[in-house]
Design a protein around this motif. Structure first.
Motif, PDB file in Angstrom:
ATOM      1  N   ILE A 104       0.853  -1.189   0.000  1.00  0.00           N
ATOM      2  CA  ILE A 104       0.000   0.000   0.000  1.00  0.00           C
ATOM      3  C   ILE A 104       0.889   1.240   0.000  1.00  0.00           C
ATOM      4  N   LEU A 105       0.614   2.164  -0.911  1.00  0.00           N
ATOM      5  CA  LEU A 105       1.483   3.322  -1.110  1.00  0.00           C
ATOM      6  C   LEU A 105       0.850   4.602  -0.582  1.00  0.00           C
ATOM      7  N   GLY A 106       1.712   5.477  -0.067  1.00  0.00           N
ATOM      8  CA  GLY A 106       1.263   6.767   0.412  1.00  0.00           C
ATOM      9  C   GLY A 106       2.234   7.856   0.006  1.00  0.00           C
ATOM     10  N   SER A 107       1.756   9.071  -0.004  1.00  0.00           N
ATOM     11  CA  SER A 107       2.607  10.218  -0.318  1.00  0.00           C
ATOM     12  C   SER A 107       3.527  10.511   0.866  1.00  0.00           C
ATOM     13  N   THR A 108       4.782  10.837   0.566  1.00  0.00           N
ATOM     14  CA  THR A 108       5.720  11.256   1.615  1.00  0.00           C
ATOM     15  C   THR A 108       6.109  12.719   1.434  1.00  0.00           C
ATOM     16  N   ASN A 109       5.343  13.429   0.620  1.00  0.00           N
ATOM     17  CA  ASN A 109       5.589  14.854   0.369  1.00  0.00           C
ATOM     18  C   ASN A 109       4.525  15.682   1.085  1.00  0.00           C
ATOM     19  N   PRO A 110       4.848  16.277   2.230  1.00  0.00           N
ATOM     20  CA  PRO A 110       3.839  17.011   3.000  1.00  0.00           C
ATOM     21  C   PRO A 110       3.371  18.299   2.337  1.00  0.00           C
ATOM     22  N   ASP A 111       4.107  18.772   1.343  1.00  0.00           N
ATOM     23  CA  ASP A 111       3.733  20.020   0.673  1.00  0.00           C
ATOM     24  C   ASP A 111       2.836  19.799  -0.543  1.00  0.00           C
ATOM     25  N   LEU A 112       2.531  18.547  -0.828  1.00  0.00           N
ATOM     26  CA  LEU A 112       1.757  18.224  -2.025  1.00  0.00           C
ATOM     27  C   LEU A 112       0.279  18.080  -1.672  1.00  0.00           C
ATOM     28  N   ASP A 127       2.237  13.082 -13.081  1.00  0.00           N
ATOM     29  CA  ASP A 127       3.067  14.123 -12.470  1.00  0.00           C
ATOM     30  C   ASP A 127       2.875  14.143 -10.958  1.00  0.00           C
ATOM     31  N   TRP A 128       1.644  13.956 -10.513  1.00  0.00           N
ATOM     32  CA  TRP A 128       1.392  13.942  -9.083  1.00  0.00           C
ATOM     33  C   TRP A 128       2.123  12.788  -8.416  1.00  0.00           C
ATOM     34  N   LYS A 129       2.056  11.609  -9.014  1.00  0.00           N
ATOM     35  CA  LYS A 129       2.722  10.443  -8.435  1.00  0.00           C
ATOM     36  C   LYS A 129       4.224  10.657  -8.335  1.00  0.00           C
ATOM     37  N   GLU A 130       4.796  11.284  -9.336  1.00  0.00           N
ATOM     38  CA  GLU A 130       6.236  11.536  -9.297  1.00  0.00           C
ATOM     39  C   GLU A 130       6.586  12.493  -8.163  1.00  0.00           C
ATOM     40  N   SER A 131       5.783  13.525  -7.982  1.00  0.00           N
ATOM     41  CA  SER A 131       6.036  14.506  -6.924  1.00  0.00           C
ATOM     42  C   SER A 131       5.728  13.947  -5.538  1.00  0.00           C
ATOM     43  N   ALA A 132       4.841  12.966  -5.472  1.00  0.00           N
ATOM     44  CA  ALA A 132       4.406  12.434  -4.177  1.00  0.00           C
ATOM     45  C   ALA A 132       5.469  11.590  -3.495  1.00  0.00           C
ATOM     46  N   ARG A 133       6.447  11.110  -4.239  1.00  0.00           N
ATOM     47  CA  ARG A 133       7.487  10.229  -3.694  1.00  0.00           C
ATOM     48  C   ARG A 133       6.821   9.070  -2.946  1.00  0.00           C
ATOM     49  N   ASP A 179       1.052   9.427   3.882  1.00  0.00           N
ATOM     50  CA  ASP A 179      -0.381   9.681   3.745  1.00  0.00           C
ATOM     51  C   ASP A 179      -0.963   8.851   2.601  1.00  0.00           C
ATOM     52  N   ALA A 180      -1.609   7.749   2.954  1.00  0.00           N
ATOM     53  CA  ALA A 180      -2.244   6.902   1.939  1.00  0.00           C
ATOM     54  C   ALA A 180      -3.515   7.540   1.394  1.00  0.00           C
ATOM     55  N   ASP A 181      -4.188   8.354   2.212  1.00  0.00           N
ATOM     56  CA  ASP A 181      -5.426   9.005   1.762  1.00  0.00           C
ATOM     57  C   ASP A 181      -5.166  10.015   0.649  1.00  0.00           C
ATOM     58  N   ALA A 182      -3.960  10.563   0.608  1.00  0.00           N
ATOM     59  CA  ALA A 182      -3.658  11.582  -0.400  1.00  0.00           C
ATOM     60  C   ALA A 182      -3.797  11.057  -1.818  1.00  0.00           C
ATOM     61  N   GLY A 183      -3.554   9.787  -2.019  1.00  0.00           N
ATOM     62  CA  GLY A 183      -3.603   9.226  -3.367  1.00  0.00           C
ATOM     63  C   GLY A 183      -4.885   8.509  -3.717  1.00  0.00           C
ATOM     64  N   ARG A 184      -5.900   8.642  -2.892  1.00  0.00           N
ATOM     65  CA  ARG A 184      -7.154   7.931  -3.154  1.00  0.00           C
ATOM     66  C   ARG A 184      -7.857   8.475  -4.404  1.00  0.00           C
ATOM     67  N   THR A 185      -8.480   7.572  -5.126  1.00  0.00           N
ATOM     68  CA  THR A 185      -9.211   7.926  -6.339  1.00  0.00           C
ATOM     69  C   THR A 185     -10.600   8.446  -5.978  1.00  0.00           C
ATOM     70  N   PRO A 186     -11.342   8.986  -6.941  1.00  0.00           N
ATOM     71  CA  PRO A 186     -12.717   9.407  -6.654  1.00  0.00           C
ATOM     72  C   PRO A 186     -13.590   8.269  -6.136  1.00  0.00           C
ATOM     73  N   GLU A 187     -13.225   7.025  -6.484  1.00  0.00           N
ATOM     74  CA  GLU A 187     -13.987   5.874  -5.991  1.00  0.00           C
ATOM     75  C   GLU A 187     -13.595   5.492  -4.565  1.00  0.00           C
ATOM     76  N   GLY A 188     -12.512   6.091  -4.077  1.00  0.00           N
ATOM     77  CA  GLY A 188     -12.051   5.769  -2.727  1.00  0.00           C
ATOM     78  C   GLY A 188     -10.953   4.737  -2.672  1.00  0.00           C
ATOM     79  N   TRP A 189     -10.459   4.284  -3.828  1.00  0.00           N
ATOM     80  CA  TRP A 189      -9.413   3.260  -3.852  1.00  0.00           C
ATOM     81  C   TRP A 189      -8.056   3.839  -3.479  1.00  0.00           C
ATOM     82  N   TYR A 190      -7.213   2.993  -2.909  1.00  0.00           N
ATOM     83  CA  TYR A 190      -5.873   3.386  -2.500  1.00  0.00           C
ATOM     84  C   TYR A 190      -4.845   2.941  -3.538  1.00  0.00           C
ATOM     85  N   LEU A 191      -3.726   3.651  -3.593  1.00  0.00           N
ATOM     86  CA  LEU A 191      -2.642   3.275  -4.482  1.00  0.00           C
ATOM     87  C   LEU A 191      -1.955   2.021  -3.963  1.00  0.00           C
TER      88      LEU A 191
END
Length: 255
Positions: A104-112, A127-133, A179-191
């Protein structure tokens, strides 16, 4: 269970149960068409099918409807097959199962901003995924603690979900942003990080409940097939295996 009974009644030799989220299946492609459910939900599916098969005595002589005669006894030996499409998946419906934690993946970029906010403002998902680290929670923790601290945290959080493991690490005074919630889709799915390791994890978890474990992959790579076999057999020697691919035949095989 009703579907299982119908298959057994007509003499099906095997029934496979997959780990995909119903309603978005489009085989042969990747991405949002391959959304998996947590391991625990998949195992509940297997157990429901197995219960029905056990009740029907699938290894015992039984009467079922056949084309030749509606009362001809035959020996039903239907096998229950676990199938995972996790190698091609990059989303999961829930983070509730600790066994899914490494993937399960989450963003490690607090400024994103979140993916939803970024896309709404014109940023592409790529682009978002690349910036999210993007990292798993364990990888995020490993990046900010010493090796010995990490080993201690891994032992202390064994069996915890991603969110509970993060909560434990922060309570120990480690400053971890994940933050796993940061990457959730409109359907609520996680990366989710699909791949052969995730497939092995799921096959091992399903092995006590299925006669055969099967992984589906987007292309044939001999080393990947071998990794699946050795990973499963390390936990369950002699387990029956199945493997298929949806891409070009033998595209990267050395044979």
């Amino acid at each position: 269970m009703k579907m299982t009974r119908l298959f057994v009644d007509v003499g099906a030799s095997g029934i496979h149960i997959d780990d995909l989220y119903s309603g978005v299946k489009k085989f042969g492609t990747a991405g949002n068409d391959h959304v998996v459910v947590p391991i625990s939900e998949h195992i509940r599916r297997l157990l429901s099918a197995k219960l029905q098969m056990d009740v029907m005595g699938c290894a015992l002589p039984m009467y079922t409807v056949t084309l030749d005669s509606p009362t001809t006894p035959h020996r039903s030996e239907a096998l229950l097959v676990h199938r995972t499409d996790v190698e091609m998946s990059d989303h999961i419906t829930s983070t509730i199962d600790p066994r899914d934690r490494p993937f399960i993946l989450g963003s490690t970029n607090p400024d994103l901003p979140s993916l939803a906010v970024a896309v709404a403002s014109g940023t592409t998902e790529a682009d978002w995924k690349e910036s999210a680290r993007l990292l798993s929670v364990d990888e995020a923790v490993a990046a900010v603690v010493t090796a010995s601290e990490y080993d201690s945290l891994v032992k202390a959080t064994a069996g915890l979900t991603s969110s509970d493991a993060l909560r434990f690490a922060t309570r120990q005074g480690h400053r971890v942003f994940w933050d796993a919630d940061a990457g959730r889709t409109p359907e609520g799915w996680y990366l989710f990080r699909g791949g052969i390791e995730a497939a092995v994890t799921r096959a091992v978890a399903a092995s006590p409940y299925a006669d055969i474990v099967w992984t589906c992959t987007p292309e044939y790579i001999e080393e990947v097939a071998q990794r699946f076999a050795t990973g499963v057999h390390a936990a369950y020697p002699g387990k029956l295996l199945a493997f298929n691919w949806t891409g070009p035949f033998m595209s990267k095989s050395k044979t």
